[in-house]
Design a protein around this motif. Structure first.
Motif, short mmCIF file in Angstrom:
data_model
loop_
_atom_site.label_atom_id
_atom_site.label_comp_id
_atom_site.label_asym_id
_atom_site.label_seq_id
_atom_site.Cartn_x
_atom_site.Cartn_y
_atom_site.Cartn_z
N ALA A 104 46.17 26.32 32.56
CA ALA A 104 46.20 27.78 32.64
C ALA A 104 45.72 28.41 31.35
CB ALA A 104 47.61 28.25 32.98
N ILE A 105 46.14 27.85 30.21
CA ILE A 105 45.71 28.38 28.92
C ILE A 105 44.21 28.26 28.76
CG2 ILE A 105 45.78 27.98 26.42
CD1 ILE A 105 48.74 27.27 26.74
N ALA A 106 43.67 27.12 29.17
CA ALA A 106 42.21 26.90 29.08
C ALA A 106 41.47 27.90 29.95
CB ALA A 106 41.87 25.48 29.49
N ALA A 107 41.98 28.15 31.15
CA ALA A 107 41.34 29.11 32.06
C ALA A 107 41.40 30.51 31.49
CB ALA A 107 42.02 29.06 33.43
N LEU A 108 42.52 30.87 30.91
CA LEU A 108 42.67 32.21 30.32
C LEU A 108 41.78 32.38 29.11
CD1 LEU A 108 46.54 32.67 30.64
CD2 LEU A 108 44.77 33.91 31.90
N HIS A 109 41.56 31.31 28.35
CA HIS A 109 40.69 31.39 27.18
C HIS A 109 39.26 31.69 27.59
CE1 HIS A 109 39.60 30.71 22.99
NE2 HIS A 109 38.56 30.03 23.42
N GLU A 110 38.86 31.24 28.78
CA GLU A 110 37.53 31.55 29.28
C GLU A 110 37.41 33.02 29.67
OE1 GLU A 110 34.80 29.51 29.42
OE2 GLU A 110 36.10 28.23 28.20
N VAL A 111 38.54 33.63 29.97
CA VAL A 111 38.57 35.06 30.30
C VAL A 111 38.55 35.89 29.02
CG1 VAL A 111 39.96 36.92 31.32
CG2 VAL A 111 39.75 34.71 32.48
N CYS A 112 39.40 35.52 28.07
CA CYS A 112 39.55 36.28 26.82
C CYS A 112 39.93 35.31 25.71
CB CYS A 112 40.63 37.35 26.99
SG CYS A 112 40.97 38.31 25.50
N ALA A 113 39.22 35.41 24.59
CA ALA A 113 39.44 34.50 23.47
C ALA A 113 40.70 34.83 22.67
CB ALA A 113 38.23 34.50 22.54
N GLY A 114 41.31 35.96 22.98
CA GLY A 114 42.51 36.35 22.24
C GLY A 114 43.72 35.50 22.64
N SER A 115 44.26 34.75 21.68
CA SER A 115 45.39 33.86 22.00
C SER A 115 46.65 34.65 22.35
CB SER A 115 45.66 32.91 20.83
OG SER A 115 45.88 33.63 19.62
N ALA A 116 46.87 35.80 21.71
CA ALA A 116 48.05 36.61 22.01
C ALA A 116 47.97 37.15 23.44
CB ALA A 116 48.17 37.77 21.02
N TRP A 117 46.79 37.55 23.85
CA TRP A 117 46.59 38.02 25.23
C TRP A 117 46.89 36.88 26.20
CZ3 TRP A 117 43.44 36.40 29.20
CH2 TRP A 117 43.31 37.26 30.29
N GLY A 118 46.37 35.70 25.94
CA GLY A 118 46.60 34.57 26.82
C GLY A 118 48.07 34.21 26.94
N ARG A 119 48.78 34.23 25.81
CA ARG A 119 50.21 33.90 25.85
C ARG A 119 50.98 34.92 26.67
NH1 ARG A 119 49.23 32.83 20.32
NH2 ARG A 119 50.16 34.84 19.75
N ALA A 120 50.60 36.19 26.53
CA ALA A 120 51.30 37.25 27.27
C ALA A 120 51.10 37.09 28.77
CB ALA A 120 50.81 38.62 26.81
N ARG A 133 37.54 37.36 39.01
CA ARG A 133 36.67 36.25 39.37
C ARG A 133 37.45 34.93 39.30
NH1 ARG A 133 31.21 35.32 39.72
NH2 ARG A 133 30.72 37.45 39.12
N LEU A 134 38.30 34.78 38.31
CA LEU A 134 39.08 33.56 38.14
C LEU A 134 39.93 33.26 39.37
CD1 LEU A 134 40.25 31.23 36.35
CD2 LEU A 134 41.96 32.88 35.57
N VAL A 135 40.56 34.28 39.92
CA VAL A 135 41.46 34.06 41.05
C VAL A 135 40.79 34.34 42.39
CG1 VAL A 135 43.51 34.49 39.65
CG2 VAL A 135 42.46 36.39 40.91
N GLY A 136 39.48 34.58 42.36
CA GLY A 136 38.74 34.79 43.59
C GLY A 136 39.17 36.02 44.35
N ALA A 137 39.48 37.09 43.61
CA ALA A 137 40.07 38.27 44.24
C ALA A 137 39.06 39.14 44.96
CB ALA A 137 40.80 39.11 43.19
N THR A 138 37.81 39.18 44.48
CA THR A 138 36.87 40.14 45.03
C THR A 138 35.46 39.74 44.72
OG1 THR A 138 36.28 42.50 45.07
CG2 THR A 138 36.93 41.60 42.97
N ASP A 139 34.53 40.33 45.43
CA ASP A 139 33.12 40.15 45.14
C ASP A 139 32.81 40.81 43.81
OD1 ASP A 139 30.22 41.59 45.41
OD2 ASP A 139 30.21 39.63 46.37
N PRO A 140 31.96 40.18 42.97
CA PRO A 140 31.64 40.76 41.67
C PRO A 140 31.16 42.20 41.74
CG PRO A 140 30.79 38.54 41.81
CD PRO A 140 31.31 38.88 43.17
#
Length: 199
Positions: free
Chosen positions: A20-36, A163-170
């Motif tokens: 999950a952490i690796a997937a979140l890092h691909e979304v945002c490089a901010g570690s604090a954001w990922g932890r939250a 996009r990560l969770v396949g929620a909607t068309d781009p």
């Protein structure tokens, strides 16, 4: 599957912490954001996940925000081998040599002034639109520009999470983000003008 969920959201909710952490890092490089985001699992719906992202982005300190922005390449120079930045910056794909040269010059001037990359939600924007936004924002005060960049980061995070969770068309995601763009920018500017800046 309950309303508001997707198979991708279920996978995210139940994946191992490291994955999950690796997937979140691909979304945002901010570690604090990922932890939250990680701390609030499991999410009952995609909208709950996106709202958590908004809260996490709004709560980033100046240092956290800088870390998150550092993960984004300059406009016109997407990361090699990174499909996300290439896809998001496709508005620059057919840009003329003159426009590319101007963007390079403006990007360098912006980074000299503010100390970080010019961040904009590039999805759905043309090269000319991004250039015009850069021209306009380069004259901002640093505090105001930081909050505008924060709002842009929030939009990018929403699109990438969807996009990560396949929620909607781009394309649908782009329209949704653009529909709230003006309101978010006004809130960011208002927070600076009222002194509610992040330390």
């Amino acid at each position: 599957m309950t309303p508001g969920t997707t198979p991708g959201l279920t996978r995210f909710n139940t994946s191992a912490e490291g994955d999950a952490i690796a997937a979140l890092h691909e979304v945002c490089a901010g570690s604090a954001w990922g932890r939250a985001i990680l701390a609030r699992r499991p999410y009952a719906s995609v909208e709950a996940l996106l709202l958590a992202s908004d809260v996490a982005t709004a709560g980033l300190t100046a240092e956290d925000l800088a870390e998150a922005m550092a993960g984004h390449p300059p406009i016109g120079r997407p990361k090699e081998g990174d499909p996300a930045s290439s896809r998001e910056q496709r508005g620059m794909a057919g840009a003329s040599p003159e426009l590319r040269a101007e963007m390079l010059e403006l990007n360098l001037a912006y980074q000299d002034r503010f100390g970080h990359v010019f961040l904009i939600c590039a999805t759905g924007r043309t090269g000319e639109q991004m250039r015009d936004a850069l021209r306009e924002r380069i004259g901002n005060a640093p505090e105001r520009e930081r909050e505008i960049a924060r709002a842009e980061l929030g939009r990018i995070n929403r699109i990438r999470l969807s996009r990560l969770v396949g929620a909607t068309d781009p394309e649908e995601t782009t329209e949704s983000v653009e529909s709230v763009e003006t309101v978010e920018t006004e809130k960011a500017v208002e927070s600076v003008e009222t002194g509610e800046t992040h330390r």
